[in-house]
Structures are given as structure tokens and as C-alpha cells.
Design a protein around this motif. Structure first.
Motif, PDB file in Angstrom:
ATOM      1  N   ILE A 180      60.719 -65.511 -57.209  1.00 36.34           N
ATOM      2  CA  ILE A 180      60.759 -66.928 -56.804  1.00 36.34           C
ATOM      3  C   ILE A 180      59.758 -67.713 -57.646  1.00 36.34           C
ATOM      4  CG2 ILE A 180      60.411 -68.540 -54.897  1.00 36.34           C
ATOM      5  CD1 ILE A 180      61.177 -66.315 -52.993  1.00 36.34           C
ATOM      6  N   PRO A 181      60.224 -68.742 -58.359  1.00 38.17           N
ATOM      7  CA  PRO A 181      59.309 -69.502 -59.217  1.00 38.17           C
ATOM      8  C   PRO A 181      58.213 -70.172 -58.398  1.00 38.17           C
ATOM      9  CG  PRO A 181      61.595 -70.090 -59.646  1.00 38.17           C
ATOM     10  CD  PRO A 181      61.591 -69.240 -58.419  1.00 38.17           C
ATOM     11  N   ASP A 182      57.046 -70.311 -59.023  1.00 34.92           N
ATOM     12  CA  ASP A 182      55.890 -70.891 -58.332  1.00 34.92           C
ATOM     13  C   ASP A 182      56.205 -72.218 -57.677  1.00 34.92           C
ATOM     14  OD1 ASP A 182      54.233 -68.827 -58.773  1.00 34.92           O
ATOM     15  OD2 ASP A 182      53.280 -69.674 -60.565  1.00 34.92           O
ATOM     16  N   ARG A 183      56.981 -73.049 -58.383  1.00 30.35           N
ATOM     17  CA  ARG A 183      57.136 -74.390 -57.822  1.00 30.35           C
ATOM     18  C   ARG A 183      58.059 -74.413 -56.600  1.00 30.35           C
ATOM     19  NH1 ARG A 183      61.474 -77.962 -59.099  1.00 30.35           N
ATOM     20  NH2 ARG A 183      62.678 -77.393 -60.946  1.00 30.35           N
ATOM     21  N   LEU A 184      58.709 -73.249 -56.299  1.00 21.31           N
ATOM     22  CA  LEU A 184      59.519 -73.174 -55.090  1.00 21.31           C
ATOM     23  C   LEU A 184      58.769 -72.510 -53.947  1.00 21.31           C
ATOM     24  CD1 LEU A 184      63.057 -72.204 -56.360  1.00 21.31           C
ATOM     25  CD2 LEU A 184      62.191 -74.445 -55.744  1.00 21.31           C
ATOM     26  N   LYS A 185      57.597 -71.943 -54.258  1.00 28.18           N
ATOM     27  CA  LYS A 185      56.844 -71.290 -53.196  1.00 28.18           C
ATOM     28  C   LYS A 185      56.193 -72.339 -52.317  1.00 28.18           C
ATOM     29  CE  LYS A 185      55.737 -67.100 -55.688  1.00 28.18           C
ATOM     30  NZ  LYS A 185      54.711 -66.458 -56.514  1.00 28.18           N
ATOM     31  N   PRO A 186      56.183 -72.081 -50.995  1.00 32.20           N
ATOM     32  CA  PRO A 186      55.484 -73.026 -50.130  1.00 32.20           C
ATOM     33  C   PRO A 186      54.008 -73.045 -50.478  1.00 32.20           C
ATOM     34  CG  PRO A 186      56.255 -71.121 -48.862  1.00 32.20           C
ATOM     35  CD  PRO A 186      56.747 -70.948 -50.263  1.00 32.20           C
ATOM     36  N   ARG A 187      53.442 -74.238 -50.545  1.00 29.13           N
ATOM     37  CA  ARG A 187      52.043 -74.326 -50.931  1.00 29.13           C
ATOM     38  C   ARG A 187      51.138 -74.225 -49.714  1.00 29.13           C
ATOM     39  NH1 ARG A 187      51.589 -79.153 -55.147  1.00 29.13           N
ATOM     40  NH2 ARG A 187      53.531 -79.980 -54.339  1.00 29.13           N
ATOM     41  N   LYS A 188      49.855 -74.080 -49.986  1.00 30.23           N
ATOM     42  CA  LYS A 188      48.870 -74.041 -48.904  1.00 30.23           C
ATOM     43  C   LYS A 188      48.976 -75.306 -48.070  1.00 30.23           C
ATOM     44  CE  LYS A 188      45.121 -71.092 -50.332  1.00 30.23           C
ATOM     45  NZ  LYS A 188      43.757 -71.003 -50.807  1.00 30.23           N
ATOM     46  N   ALA A 189      48.899 -75.146 -46.766  1.00 32.95           N
ATOM     47  CA  ALA A 189      48.955 -76.330 -45.910  1.00 32.95           C
ATOM     48  C   ALA A 189      48.208 -76.077 -44.613  1.00 32.95           C
ATOM     49  CB  ALA A 189      50.412 -76.684 -45.614  1.00 32.95           C
ATOM     50  N   HIS A 190      47.663 -77.169 -44.063  1.00 27.46           N
ATOM     51  CA  HIS A 190      47.104 -77.124 -42.719  1.00 27.46           C
ATOM     52  C   HIS A 190      48.200 -77.537 -41.756  1.00 27.46           C
ATOM     53  CE1 HIS A 190      43.062 -76.468 -44.182  1.00 27.46           C
ATOM     54  NE2 HIS A 190      43.299 -77.384 -45.108  1.00 27.46           N
ATOM     55  N   LEU A 191      48.323 -76.781 -40.678  1.00 28.00           N
ATOM     56  CA  LEU A 191      49.426 -77.015 -39.755  1.00 28.00           C
ATOM     57  C   LEU A 191      48.896 -77.571 -38.427  1.00 28.00           C
ATOM     58  CD1 LEU A 191      51.329 -73.653 -40.353  1.00 28.00           C
ATOM     59  CD2 LEU A 191      51.674 -75.840 -41.503  1.00 28.00           C
ATOM     60  N   TYR A 192      49.569 -78.610 -37.944  1.00 24.20           N
ATOM     61  CA  TYR A 192      49.216 -79.230 -36.671  1.00 24.20           C
ATOM     62  C   TYR A 192      50.452 -79.281 -35.795  1.00 24.20           C
ATOM     63  CZ  TYR A 192      45.041 -80.860 -39.102  1.00 24.20           C
ATOM     64  OH  TYR A 192      43.867 -80.913 -39.801  1.00 24.20           O
ATOM     65  N   ARG A 193      50.223 -79.214 -34.477  1.00 21.19           N
ATOM     66  CA  ARG A 193      51.353 -79.211 -33.570  1.00 21.19           C
ATOM     67  C   ARG A 193      51.190 -80.283 -32.506  1.00 21.19           C
ATOM     68  NH1 ARG A 193      53.713 -76.431 -29.254  1.00 21.19           N
ATOM     69  NH2 ARG A 193      51.713 -75.614 -28.564  1.00 21.19           N
ATOM     70  N   CYS A 194      52.336 -80.884 -32.152  1.00 27.15           N
ATOM     71  CA  CYS A 194      52.364 -81.856 -31.057  1.00 27.15           C
ATOM     72  C   CYS A 194      52.961 -81.169 -29.833  1.00 27.15           C
ATOM     73  CB  CYS A 194      53.223 -83.057 -31.465  1.00 27.15           C
ATOM     74  SG  CYS A 194      53.571 -84.190 -30.112  1.00 27.15           S
ATOM     75  N   ASN A 195      52.703 -81.723 -28.647  1.00 29.87           N
ATOM     76  CA  ASN A 195      53.288 -81.148 -27.431  1.00 29.87           C
ATOM     77  C   ASN A 195      54.809 -81.138 -27.462  1.00 29.87           C
ATOM     78  OD1 ASN A 195      51.068 -80.313 -26.014  1.00 29.87           O
ATOM     79  ND2 ASN A 195      50.685 -82.337 -25.115  1.00 29.87           N
ATOM     80  N   CYS A 196      55.387 -82.045 -28.263  1.00 26.23           N
ATOM     81  CA  CYS A 196      56.846 -82.091 -28.347  1.00 26.23           C
ATOM     82  C   CYS A 196      57.389 -80.906 -29.150  1.00 26.23           C
ATOM     83  CB  CYS A 196      57.319 -83.399 -28.980  1.00 26.23           C
ATOM     84  SG  CYS A 196      57.013 -83.495 -30.751  1.00 26.23           S
TER      85      CYS A 196
END
Ligand SMILES: [Zn+2]
Ligand SMILES: [Zn+2]
Length: 239
Positions: A180-196
Motif C-alpha cells: 500500500i503506497p504511503d499516501r494511501l496509508k492512514p496518517r497519525k491522528a488524535h481521535l475524539y468521540r461524541c456521545n452520539c
């Protein structure tokens, strides 16, 4: 003798390997070399020398370890058109119907796809950029094997017959293994969640409290509402 899989063709047990000046190359590698030679002598000699040098970086395409090589952009369409026409004559007695070919920007797992009924082949542009012309050439040959089975009125999935035709062309695997090419890999991210239940991704960590845009829009006229404050769930590393 080259393998030839036209309709009514009798199948011979054949070897995909050929020896040229002591170097073992497969039918598909040789075909790719012929197309390069028709485009430019420089490409052809680069291909020859990369094939002969085991230290050159390779990608695995359908089980074949292919050196990374690129045609100049003005040659790219000629390469794939030439590959299709020549492979059609060499391997399938010209029995394959003409196909439309297009680039897909969103493929992740597969590098190519064929719609046999509508004669449409799609190749992955990101995989092309990462893995080069020859690797995508291998993928095109793979798709043409599907089409040859279809044209012969045979089941055209990854059947035993498919595997037989594929390995006789020097492609031992039916799976597309291009990395899988680098530009298709998911990048680092901070994840936040809502009650919904919605997950919000951010490249940077929030310094101030933030609320779910969807819920604020629907339940508080678009204004910040602490009831919908996003809760930090963690970090995703680049896969
Ligand atoms: Zn396939
Ligand atoms: Zn929400």
C-alpha cells in the motif's frame, strides 16, 4: 513456444521460465521488456540491467518480484496500450475484446480491477506512482487472464484454470500483493468521540474543549454546547 490461450486452444504443460544469456526471466517479464524496447532503447536497457541485478529494489506483483522501473509520462499510455495488444496476440491469439482503461485514485488493497462484461479495466494510480510501470504491467496481464476466461465462456474468477493460465505466464499468485503506497496509508491522528457515537479525527491535539459539529448544528443552532463536548479516546498511529 509461447503459451497461447485462445478459444479452442489445446493446453500444453508449459514452462513459464525462459533462459536468456544465463538469466532466468518469465514470459511476462520478457513481454514487458519488449514493450519497453518498442518505447525507448534507454528504458529497455534499464529494464535488462535491473532484472539482472538482484540488489535492485523489487515489489511483489502476483508473486513475481518486479524491479521498480518507470516509463516517462509521455510513454505511459503507449506502454499499457502496447502491453494489452501484444499480450493479446502473444498469449491469447488476439481473442480478447478491446478494453477501456482508466486510472483509479482510491484503490487501496488492489492495484487493478476488471469488469469483464463491460470490458473496463481500472488500474490504481497511487500504486503506479509507488511501484512503477512494470508492476502495473503485471497487474494488467493478471486482469487480461480474467478476460480470456470470460471470452472463452469459462468461469472467470480465481479458479484453478485461472491459476494455471496465470502461472504459465510466470505469475504464481492470484493475489495482488503490491504494498500500500504511503499516501494511501492512514496518517497519525488524535481521535475524539461524541456521545452520539461520531468519531472526530484531528492531526493536532485540541487545546480548548470542542464539541461535535453535527450535534451542535442539530440541537443548539450551531453554537458550542458542552453537552456535546468531544472526549479524547487516543491516538492512531500511521498503519
Ligand atoms: Zn484477479
Ligand atoms: Zn455528536
Amino acid at each position: 513456444m509461447r503459451p497461447n490461450y485462445g478459444a479452442n486452444q489445446h493446453f500444453e504443460e508449459g514452462s513459464a521460465k525462459r533462459y536468456t544469456s544465463g538469466m532466468e526471466i518469465t514470459v511476462t517479464e520478457r513481454l514487458i521488456g519488449e514493450i519497453f524496447a518498442s518505447l525507448s532503447p534507454r528504458l529497455a536497457s534499464e529494464w535488462e540491467s535491473k532484472l539482472a541485478d538482484p540488489s535492485v529494489p523489487r515489489v511483489t506483483a502476483n508473486g513475481l518480484a518486479v524491479p521498480i522501473i518507470r516509463a516517462e509520462w509521455n510513454h505511459v499510455d503507449d506502454f499499457f496500450d502496447g502491453l494489452f495488444d501484444t499480450a493479446n496476440k502473444m498469449f491469447f491469439s488476439g481473442s480478447l475484446p478491446a478494453c477501456r482503461r482508466s486510472w483509479n485514485n482510491r484503490f487501496r488493497r488492489v492495484a487493478g480491477r476488471i469488469d469483464c462484461r463491460h470490458q473496463q479495466i481500472e488500474l490504481s494510480a497511487p500504486h503506479y506512482e509507488a511501484c512503477g510501470t512494470a508492476a502495473l504491467g503485471v497487474v494488467l496481464v493478471h486482469e487480461m487472464i480474467h478476460l480470456s476466461l470470460y471470452a472463452d465462456g469459462r468461469p472467470f474468477g480465481h479458479t484453478r484454470e485461472f491459476k494455471y493460465r496465470s502461472s504459465s505466464l510466470g505469475l504464481p499468485d492470484v493475489h495482488h500483493e503490491l504494498p500500500i503506497p504511503d499516501r494511501l496509508k492512514p496518517r497519525k491522528a488524535h481521535l475524539y468521540r461524541c456521545n452520539c457515537g461520531r468519531i472526530v479525527e484531528s492531526r493536532i491535539k485540541f487545546r480548548k474543549p470542542r464539541a461535535c459539529a453535527h450535534c451542535c448544528r442539530h440541537f443548539s443552532r450551531g453554537r458550542y454546547d458542552d453537552r456535546f463536548r468531544l472526549v479524547y479516546v487516543g491516538q492512531r498511529d500511521s498503519a
